[in-house]
Design an enzyme around this catalytic site. Sequence first.
Site, PDB file in Angstrom:
ATOM      1  N   LEU A 272       0.808  -1.211   0.000  1.00 34.60           N
ATOM      2  CA  LEU A 272       0.000   0.000   0.000  1.00 34.60           C
ATOM      3  C   LEU A 272       0.842   1.264   0.000  1.00 34.60           C
ATOM      4  CD1 LEU A 272      -2.902  -1.011   2.410  1.00 34.60           C
ATOM      5  CD2 LEU A 272      -2.888  -0.970  -0.085  1.00 34.60           C
ATOM      6  N   VAL A 273       2.113   1.151   0.386  1.00 32.76           N
ATOM      7  CA  VAL A 273       2.996   2.323   0.379  1.00 32.76           C
ATOM      8  C   VAL A 273       3.040   2.926  -1.023  1.00 32.76           C
ATOM      9  CG1 VAL A 273       5.397   3.082   0.591  1.00 32.76           C
ATOM     10  CG2 VAL A 273       4.385   1.641   2.366  1.00 32.76           C
TER      11      VAL A 273
ATOM     12  N   ASP B 154     -29.048 -37.797 -19.816  1.00 29.25           N
ATOM     13  CA  ASP B 154     -27.658 -37.819 -20.277  1.00 29.25           C
ATOM     14  C   ASP B 154     -27.173 -39.274 -20.318  1.00 29.25           C
ATOM     15  OD1 ASP B 154     -24.977 -36.839 -20.807  1.00 29.25           O
ATOM     16  OD2 ASP B 154     -24.544 -37.239 -18.698  1.00 29.25           O
TER      17      ASP B 154
END
Length: 740
Positions: free
Chosen positions: A383-384, A505
């Site tokens: 975050l810096v 199926d």
Amino acid sequence: MHKRLIVVSNRLPLTIEQTNQGYHTRQSSGGLISAVDAYLNTSGKDVFSEKIWLGVPGCSKAVWDNLNLTGKTSAYQYLPVFIDEETQDQYYNGFSNSVIWPLFHYFPSFADYNASYFEAYISANEQFCNLLAEKIKPGDVIWIHDYHLLPLAGMIRKKFPELSIGLFLHIPFPSFELFRIIPKKWQKEILTGILGADLIGFHTADYVSHFLNTVEMTLNIERDNQFLDWENRKIKVHAFPISIDFELFNGALANPEVQILREKYLEIKGTKKMLFSVDRLDYTKGIYNRLEAFEKFIKDNPHYRENVIFILIVVPSRDSIAKYSEKKKNIDEYIGNFNSTLGDIGWQPIIYQYGHLEFNELLALYTTCDLALITPLRDGMNLVAKEFVASRSDLRGVLVLSEMAGAAAELKESLLINPNDINEIAEMINNGLEMEEKEQETRLEQMRKRIKQYDVKAWAIDYFNELDIIKSKQQKFTIKYMDNFIKSKLFTSYANAKKRLMLIDYDGTLVPFSNDPKMAYPNEKLLDVLGQVSQLENNELYIISGRDSDTLGQWLKGLNIGLIAEHGAKTRECYGEWKSDVVNEPKNWKDEIYKIMERFLAKTLNSFIETKEYSIAWHYRKADIILSSGKAVELHEELLKYTMNLPLDVINGNKVIEVRNRGINKGKAVEAKLASNDFDFILCIGDDKTDEDMFSVLMNIPQAFTIKVGQQTSLAKYNLHTPYLVVDLLESICQYPKSI
């Protein structure tokens, strides 16, 4: 508004300080508390009626009991978890920070696989769980944070199956090859713990991909893009790049207190250029490489001697762990030698502080420096980097950023470097200091716009929106096994119906899967049962499969049934001719797809390619599970990219990846059948992801009984365990009308 939010992290966001007047408390600072606060003070305040935070308080129970927390303005009720000293040390310093931290940050040689560490880790998480269990109420939302508490979601889920649980990991998630270094028992407990959450959040798409691959290969879980099926729940795994309070940092230059501190730093700077770095003490931050690169920059660019200063702030962290104290010693010695060798009485090239930095001082340094140097060897986000960009409302300054930081995915206009390349870092320092102001403006404008759009509030809103969505999906995708009551209801509905449609199926539904698809032909019993069903009055029976038309026609010849092949691409009514619904098929597309699949065929022993008239499939059921799972992910992603602008769909099925014409699926085929007649009884049975298209079409039709074969969550209303139970059900249908 009756929901309560319970945030769970290793530490409470509370700093307890002892003074001559006793103990005082203040809210801690940090990325997580800032993020949660920013959300709860805006959008979140209308969502949650109560906010509770659970974690270790950082003091003894005796001290806690004597703290005066009344009258505090905190928005949270604090729930402290008290863990005995030995367990706390082995849980936190041991497993969390001497196993998970180094391994997840790609320092496997630093990991200490001590069994007692893991036992303490589980024990500490159980203590968190037990305290939570005493407090949880129906409707609560639990938000768990970070690597200290990875098993916790699974523990809570066992006690509260319906609870809404989110988990966010603030560090990287490693590749499977690294994660598998952990002992197998530990791997399973960590992963199954994480899978207790409904929404699992990471910073970047890379971390999401690593986690999905790891889960798939370790636990053999089926995935559908970012969704996992686990223990009767659909789980979403998603990237949420955490951000900052943009306006808080954007206002730095207008803050009078910051201005006063800036004047002090501008005086120190004088006419020199200023570099700035701030980091916790950690071997992952690349501080030593940064220092070496700065030294090389000075030596390569002698005109910067006495014309540049580097302000380096290192914040104390985990000093009691040997790797950290050793790292500090190395940094101290390097800086001392650097300043004494290259500096002189009038110029100290590195101004170094080991200690905490007040917030306004941080803003002052962000807005004074010419270049922010952020070069972690590995970082979840960082975050810096975002704080620096947001603070530069003057559109001045340059960000040099490691491409190994999560933030690099968003801040592409920074000068990206490989943190292990000393020469490149030194070169980028020079490029940054020489950068024209116009280019600085252009780069900063683009990065600032991105951070402003997806700030910390948007991050939290995004997270909780996705949590609500996945909880809603879970209500649709449930497992409800057919019991005798439901079967009786089905038989009665069948007997009373005037016009019946059955859609079934083949592979995995009527017959078990076979390692060799050619060996999955129907036995005499199945053919007999299908023959009986097809002869019943007012019945329309269709076998709807991904199989090619020739195989279906040969295996089921002589039966009075309809056939739908290749997921709906071809249809044959009873004893009729095959017809195709495919239009505008691109030319020669299968040749190119085959070439792509062929490369993976060579790398994956016992896989094979099946070419059909309207599709092509790569099967890996017989291949090694770990190798083939990884290759399947790679092939799926490559095919998605290749077919992006083509009218083709890529289907990630049950041990098969298939490419087919877009718009052709079982759901479309079912819609066509529904349009041709007014059925008052519908039975639809399937087992695969491709069958979900059928279940979706029939979902809101009351007279439709939809059945999923297997234990996966589904849009089908009911589940049966195996194909054998499907055949038994069809036999019972044949017998039931005779008895009423």
